[in-house]
Design a protein around this motif. Structure first.
Motif, PDB file in Angstrom:
ATOM      1  N   SER A   1     126.146  47.752   3.663  1.00 54.76           N
ATOM      2  CA  SER A   1     126.621  48.399   2.438  1.00 54.76           C
ATOM      3  C   SER A   1     126.798  47.336   1.352  1.00 54.76           C
ATOM      4  CB  SER A   1     127.920  49.154   2.742  1.00 54.76           C
ATOM      5  OG  SER A   1     128.383  49.785   1.584  1.00 54.76           O
ATOM      6  N   THR A   2     127.972  46.739   1.261  1.00 54.81           N
ATOM      7  CA  THR A   2     128.133  45.653   0.279  1.00 54.81           C
ATOM      8  C   THR A   2     127.383  44.407   0.738  1.00 54.81           C
ATOM      9  OG1 THR A   2     130.065  44.695   1.382  1.00 54.81           O
ATOM     10  CG2 THR A   2     130.480  46.449  -0.225  1.00 54.81           C
ATOM     11  N   GLY A   3     127.069  44.336   2.029  1.00 59.00           N
ATOM     12  CA  GLY A   3     126.350  43.185   2.577  1.00 59.00           C
ATOM     13  C   GLY A   3     127.273  42.065   3.024  1.00 59.00           C
ATOM     14  N   HIS A   4     128.580  42.192   2.783  1.00 60.09           N
ATOM     15  CA  HIS A   4     129.470  41.074   3.110  1.00 60.09           C
ATOM     16  C   HIS A   4     129.483  40.760   4.604  1.00 60.09           C
ATOM     17  CE1 HIS A   4     130.863  40.496  -0.908  1.00 60.09           C
ATOM     18  NE2 HIS A   4     131.097  41.788  -1.047  1.00 60.09           N
ATOM     19  N   THR A   5     129.459  41.800   5.431  1.00 61.71           N
ATOM     20  CA  THR A   5     129.457  41.567   6.886  1.00 61.71           C
ATOM     21  C   THR A   5     128.228  40.745   7.281  1.00 61.71           C
ATOM     22  OG1 THR A   5     130.596  43.664   7.239  1.00 61.71           O
ATOM     23  CG2 THR A   5     129.445  42.742   9.136  1.00 61.71           C
ATOM     24  N   MET A   6     127.060  41.178   6.806  1.00 63.33           N
ATOM     25  CA  MET A   6     125.807  40.486   7.158  1.00 63.33           C
ATOM     26  C   MET A   6     125.765  39.082   6.580  1.00 63.33           C
ATOM     27  SD  MET A   6     123.159  41.634   8.917  1.00 63.33           S
ATOM     28  CE  MET A   6     122.902  43.092   9.901  1.00 63.33           C
TER      29      MET A   6
ATOM     30  N   VAL B   1     121.988  42.703  14.073  1.00 69.31           N
ATOM     31  CA  VAL B   1     121.798  44.155  14.026  1.00 69.31           C
ATOM     32  C   VAL B   1     123.119  44.840  13.703  1.00 69.31           C
ATOM     33  CG1 VAL B   1     121.107  46.177  15.341  1.00 69.31           C
ATOM     34  CG2 VAL B   1     119.978  44.023  15.758  1.00 69.31           C
ATOM     35  N   ASP B   2     123.090  45.724  12.729  1.00 68.02           N
ATOM     36  CA  ASP B   2     124.284  46.514  12.410  1.00 68.02           C
ATOM     37  C   ASP B   2     123.836  47.933  12.091  1.00 68.02           C
ATOM     38  OD1 ASP B   2     126.931  47.056  12.023  1.00 68.02           O
ATOM     39  OD2 ASP B   2     127.257  45.535  10.489  1.00 68.02           O
ATOM     40  N   ASP B   3     124.789  48.857  12.077  1.00 67.97           N
ATOM     41  CA  ASP B   3     124.392  50.226  11.726  1.00 67.97           C
ATOM     42  C   ASP B   3     124.171  50.360  10.218  1.00 67.97           C
ATOM     43  OD1 ASP B   3     127.143  49.866  11.396  1.00 67.97           O
ATOM     44  OD2 ASP B   3     127.625  51.970  11.698  1.00 67.97           O
ATOM     45  N   ILE B   4     125.070  49.736   9.437  1.00 67.35           N
ATOM     46  CA  ILE B   4     125.006  49.900   7.985  1.00 67.35           C
ATOM     47  C   ILE B   4     125.064  48.537   7.304  1.00 67.35           C
ATOM     48  CG2 ILE B   4     126.195  50.939   5.990  1.00 67.35           C
ATOM     49  CD1 ILE B   4     127.594  52.840   7.947  1.00 67.35           C
TER      50      ILE B   4
HETATM   51  C1  R5P Z   1     131.488  48.447  10.041  1.00 67.07           C
HETATM   52  O1  R5P Z   1     132.205  48.503  10.990  1.00 67.07           O
HETATM   53  C2  R5P Z   1     130.021  48.665  10.079  1.00 67.07           C
HETATM   54  O2  R5P Z   1     129.480  48.571  11.367  1.00 67.07           O
HETATM   55  C3  R5P Z   1     129.318  47.700   9.139  1.00 67.07           C
HETATM   56  O3  R5P Z   1     129.485  46.390   9.651  1.00 67.07           O
HETATM   57  C4  R5P Z   1     129.879  47.781   7.771  1.00 67.07           C
HETATM   58  O4  R5P Z   1     129.951  49.103   7.358  1.00 67.07           O
HETATM   59  C5  R5P Z   1     129.056  46.971   6.798  1.00 67.07           C
HETATM   60  O5  R5P Z   1     129.658  47.035   5.554  1.00 67.07           O
HETATM   61  P1  R5P Z   1     129.426  45.912   4.458  1.00 67.07           P
HETATM   62  O6  R5P Z   1     127.943  45.734   4.281  1.00 67.07           O
HETATM   63  O7  R5P Z   1     130.070  46.486   3.222  1.00 67.07           O
HETATM   64  O8  R5P Z   1     130.121  44.673   4.922  1.00 67.07           O
END
Ligand code: R5P
Length: 302
Positions: free
Chosen positions: A234-239, A229-232
């Protein structure tokens, strides 16, 4: 003459409200209007040949509480039109002008990371002071703790309970993962509300394109689903890195969930390729994976 001849739905509450959907957010705005039993109107927007905007209210806004609904993904093209609309509504005699931005942009640029950088959130704060109220859902507040430090009258809603309900129904006995300390606030609350286990991973971000995720504790997922679970996204790299780490630790079925699904450059497809079983988000940003509806949440706040 009043612009609000039909006060049937609003009389008892003494308000006369019109909900206005901006391009890309019309269907959410319509649902919000329907659920709160208020009038809905579109706004006419077109571009002159030189690229300047032409904006015209289709509804009469005089003496009304005007609710502008616009989700601020790809924000630059939208912010100026919102400002034009807010100033025009005031000019036309609106009683008050509220912004509902289910996804609020520029929240992550809340400090000068490198010298010379713009602290964008501060500029947004000044620009949006034209609104009497700003309502948003799960804004990315990290170093800023309260939305009222940004907007004089800011209302911060949370989709946590909607995410939790979805997990409870669809993924029995799930383990909830927060990819980093920041997202753990969401993960822990969601897990607590459904009696699930939550674990936090450690994230190191090298650039917007490069992150490393590592686990800090030993876990045995067994055959149970793992929901990240994350808030955003975006690029998806975190997930993507979190999915890989969960798989490395033996997770059999990994589901990715977030509030705001930006999915830049096909991040949703890349997530599936990395091994996610499914990806799901709310409709704060419209899209094919936006299956969790926030209209009820917003309408309660109006
Ligand atoms: C960052 O601290 C947020 O909680 C998200 O993990 C982050 O914004 C996700 O960004 P991205 O999908 O680009 O890795």
């Amino acid at each position: 003459m009043s612009c609000c001849p039909d006060r049937t739905n609003n009389k008892s509450r003494g308000v006369c409200m019109v909900v206005i959907g901006f391009p890309g957010s019309e269907s959410l705005a319509k649902m919000v209007a329907r659920r709160s039993r208020q009038k809905y109107s579109r706004i006419s927007l077109r571009q002159f040949p030189d690229g300047e905007s032409h904006l015209k209210f289709d509804a009469c806004v005089k003496n009304q509480k005007v609710i502008l609904v616009q989700s601020l993904f790809r924000p630059n093209e939208k912010i100026l039109d919102l400002l034009f609309a807010a100033h025009t509504a005031r000019d036309l005699g609106a009683k008050s002008v509220w912004l509902v931005a289910p996804y609020m942009a520029y929240m992550r640029q809340d400090k000068r990371f490198f010298s010379g950088e713009c602290v964008s959130v501060r500029v947004i704060s000044k620009l949006f002071s034209v609104f009497d109220k700003v309502i948003t859902i799960d804004p990315h507040l990290h170093r800023i703790h309260s939305l009222n430090e940004i907007f004089v009258r800011g209302v911060r809603l949370s989709a946590n309970s909607l995410l939790a309900e979805h997990i409870r129904k669809e993924y029995r006995e799930a383990t909830i993962i927060g990819p980093d300390e920041e997202s753990f606030q969401w993960a822990r609350k969601i897990a607590d509300s459904i009696g699930a286990k939550a674990i936090v991973l450690r994230k190191k971000r090298f650039s917007s394109e490069k992150v490393k995720i590592r686990i800090c504790e030993r876990v045995d997922f067994g055959n149970r689903p793992v929901v990240i679970v994350d808030d955003i996204i975006s690029t998806g790299h975190t997930m993507i890195e979190t999915v890989k780490e969960a798989k490395r630790l033996g997770a059999k079925s990994v589901i990715c969930m977030c509030v705001h699904g930006i999915f830049a450059d096909g991040a949703d497809r890349r997530l599936m390729k990395a091994g996610a079983k499914s990806v799901i988000c709310t409709n704060t940003i419209p899209g094919r994976l936006a299956l969790i509806d926030v209209a009820g949440l917003i309408s309660k706040a109006l």
